[in-house]
Design an enzyme around this catalytic site. Structure first.
Site, PDB file in Angstrom:
ATOM      1  N   CYS A  92       0.822  -1.213   0.000  1.00 26.36           N
ATOM      2  CA  CYS A  92       0.000   0.000   0.000  1.00 26.36           C
ATOM      3  C   CYS A  92       0.853   1.258   0.000  1.00 26.36           C
ATOM      4  O   CYS A  92       0.525   2.255  -0.639  1.00 26.36           O
ATOM      5  CB  CYS A  92      -0.955  -0.010   1.180  1.00 26.36           C
ATOM      6  SG  CYS A  92      -0.151   0.172   2.795  1.00 26.36           S
ATOM      7  N   HIS A 385      -2.164   1.109   7.350  1.00 28.96           N
ATOM      8  CA  HIS A 385      -2.446   1.113   5.912  1.00 28.96           C
ATOM      9  C   HIS A 385      -2.287   2.522   5.354  1.00 28.96           C
ATOM     10  O   HIS A 385      -2.688   3.503   5.994  1.00 28.96           O
ATOM     11  CB  HIS A 385      -3.870   0.614   5.668  1.00 28.96           C
ATOM     12  CG  HIS A 385      -4.256   0.522   4.232  1.00 28.96           C
ATOM     13  ND1 HIS A 385      -3.562  -0.235   3.320  1.00 28.96           N
ATOM     14  CD2 HIS A 385      -5.284   1.092   3.535  1.00 28.96           C
ATOM     15  CE1 HIS A 385      -4.147  -0.146   2.137  1.00 28.96           C
ATOM     16  NE2 HIS A 385      -5.180   0.662   2.239  1.00 28.96           N
ATOM     17  N   ASN A 407      -8.141   4.589  -2.423  1.00 27.65           N
ATOM     18  CA  ASN A 407      -7.551   3.377  -1.873  1.00 27.65           C
ATOM     19  C   ASN A 407      -6.912   2.541  -2.982  1.00 27.65           C
ATOM     20  O   ASN A 407      -7.044   2.841  -4.166  1.00 27.65           O
ATOM     21  CB  ASN A 407      -8.619   2.564  -1.127  1.00 27.65           C
ATOM     22  CG  ASN A 407      -8.037   1.639  -0.086  1.00 27.65           C
ATOM     23  OD1 ASN A 407      -6.829   1.565   0.098  1.00 27.65           O
ATOM     24  ND2 ASN A 407      -8.897   0.921   0.607  1.00 27.65           N
TER      25      ASN A 407
END
Length: 466
Positions: A92, A385, A407
């Site tokens: 991520c 994250h 995202n």
């Protein structure tokens, strides 16, 4: 067994049992009776127990009062084209850093659908982390195996997680390529098998280096052996991810799908034209960690992706200071690297992060009263994250009411590939933000000039985002 020996055995067993029961701090019989008697076993409890026995706790705790229509309007929003998908990997941090640059490249060059290759920098991230580990083993070879640093190295030879400093470290050295020049592979999208094998090999190599050092090997000999070991790691990476290109020809298309130019690039020349060469010097990493003193600069030992790279260094600030810089950046159409404790109060079906999403207190009949500082101190919360902060909604007084991130879990995840968070949730579970220096406050830049307070590599607050 004769009677005398049996009697001694029984006596010893009885004595041990009696002593065990008398030790203070354990659950005694009287304490257990008090605990059991405290449970009333009401019809309501039985109904809840039956429900939990065959259902997801989150579904039962879902706050129906909070299921009204979700407001998806944002007064300030940076447009983006296309949602990325990190699949079953911990990349991520890499997707987020590249998405920040991608948005700027699309706007600057009027590009259509476009992505930087995530596989290309990930290849060198893994190779550089392997070298970081092996050189760390050499540096600590005189220390015993139970030394804290040696233990930490052997526990963490490699990971696919990271932070923004990893993007800066790797991209500034190796450059960038378009996604179609080095596309995803099964191993890049599903990293656990590859990572497990490489980590296993690195641990073996680490022990071999320690043995050589113990036998009196000179630095040059250790360096030669390390290079041979990295050659093995390089081959493993090639087999899993492909051969990184050193030169390629690529055609740029505009937003209408029309070809603009066809040129030959190296990864570094492509970075110069389409990326950001000043990732290390042009950004400030901010943290909201109320468990540590504000307006101080901190550095995390060994929290870097290259041995010759820069440790992650950040400015710790109150949340309101960070919000002001975030809003300034978004007003200027600039996305930011953002990280948080994404699993807390996430309604993944709606793509909403809201502290009112779930009423665990009513379901469990008890309160959960820790504040952000206490959750950090007790290891109940931390950054997990990274995503790309791209929008904020301001009220008539200019105060934020909600935020939105792009995202990297695919276009069908959450709200059209995005997550929306209330400002209250932002306060409680946002941890890290990276802003360009031109949006940073004078006070933040002054703090950055301090000599950083160095924190240990194993501080749990600073695990890489995944």
């Amino acid at each position: 067994m004769n009677k005398q020996i049996l009697s001694i055995f029984v006596f010893c067993a009885f004595s041990y049992s009696t002593q065990a029961q008398e030790v203070k701090g354990g659950i005694s019989d009287s304490m257990m009776q008090q605990i059991k008697q405290s449970y009333a076993n009401t019809p309501a409890d039985k109904a809840i127990r039956n429900a939990i026995g065959s259902n997801d706790i989150r579904k039962l705790a879902l706050n129906q009062d909070n299921l009204k229509g979700m407001d998806t309007h944002f007064s300030i929003k940076v447009p983006s084209k296309g949602i990325t998908d990190q699949k079953s990997s911990g990349r991520c941090w890499l997707f987020t850093g590249l998405n920040v640059m991608r948005a700027k490249a699309i706007a600057k060059h009027n590009l259509g659908s476009f992505e930087f290759s995530q596989t290309y920098p990930f290849f060198f991230d893994q190779l550089e982390k392997a070298n970081l580990f092996l050189q760390g083993i050499i540096d600590t070879s005189s220390k015993p195996m139970d030394d804290k640093m040696v233990e930490w190295l052997l526990r963490n030879p490699l990971s696919d997680g990271g932070t923004f400093i990893g993007v800066a470290d790797i991209v500034s050295k190796y450059g960038l390529v378009p996604k179609d020049v080095m596309p995803e592979t099964n191993s890049s999208e599903n990293t656990s098998r590859m990572a497990g094998l490489i980590a296993l090999k690195l641990r073996e190599q680490g022990l071999q280096l320690r043995d050589l050092a113990a036998q009196g090997a000179k630095p040059a000999a250790l360096e030669k052996t390390k290079t041979e070991m990295l050659s093995t790691i390089y081959r493993m990476l090639v087999l899993n991810l492909g051969v990184p290109p050193t030169e390629f020809t690529w055609t740029e298309y505009n937003a209408k799908g029309e070809p603009v130019s066809t040129e030959t690039y190296t990864p570094l020349s492509f970075l110069k034209k389409y990326g950001d060469e000043k990732l290390i010097d042009n950004y400030v990493m901010l943290m909201n960690d109320p468990s540590r003193e504000y307006y101080k600069c901190y550095e995390i030992d060994y929290d870097r992706h290259r041995y010759d790279g820069k440790n992650w260094t950040y400015v710790n600030l109150p949340i309101e200071d960070i919000k002001e810089m975030a809003i300034s950046s978004l007003k200027d159409s600039t996305m930011m690297y953002f990280s948080c404790d994404v699993g807390k109060f996430l309604n993944s079906d709606r793509g909403l992060l809201d502290v009112k999403n779930y009423d665990y207190e009513s379901l469990m009949g008890t309160s959960f009263g820790m504040n952000k500082k206490q959750r950090i101190q007790s290891f109940a919360s931390g950054s997990s994250h990274a995503m790309t902060l791209m929008a904020v909604d301001l009220d008539k007084n200019g105060k934020p009411t909600k935020w939105m991130v792009e995202n990297s879990w695919g276009a069908t995840s959450g709200y059209q590939g995005h997550l929306i968070m209330t400002d209250d949730w932002f306060d409680e579970y946002m941890f890290r933000l990276v802003v360009e220096t031109k949006y940073a406050s004078k006070k933040a830049l002054e703090v950055l000039k301090q000599k950083p307070i160095r924190l240990p590599a194993w501080d749990p607050m600073f695990a890489g985002e995944e």
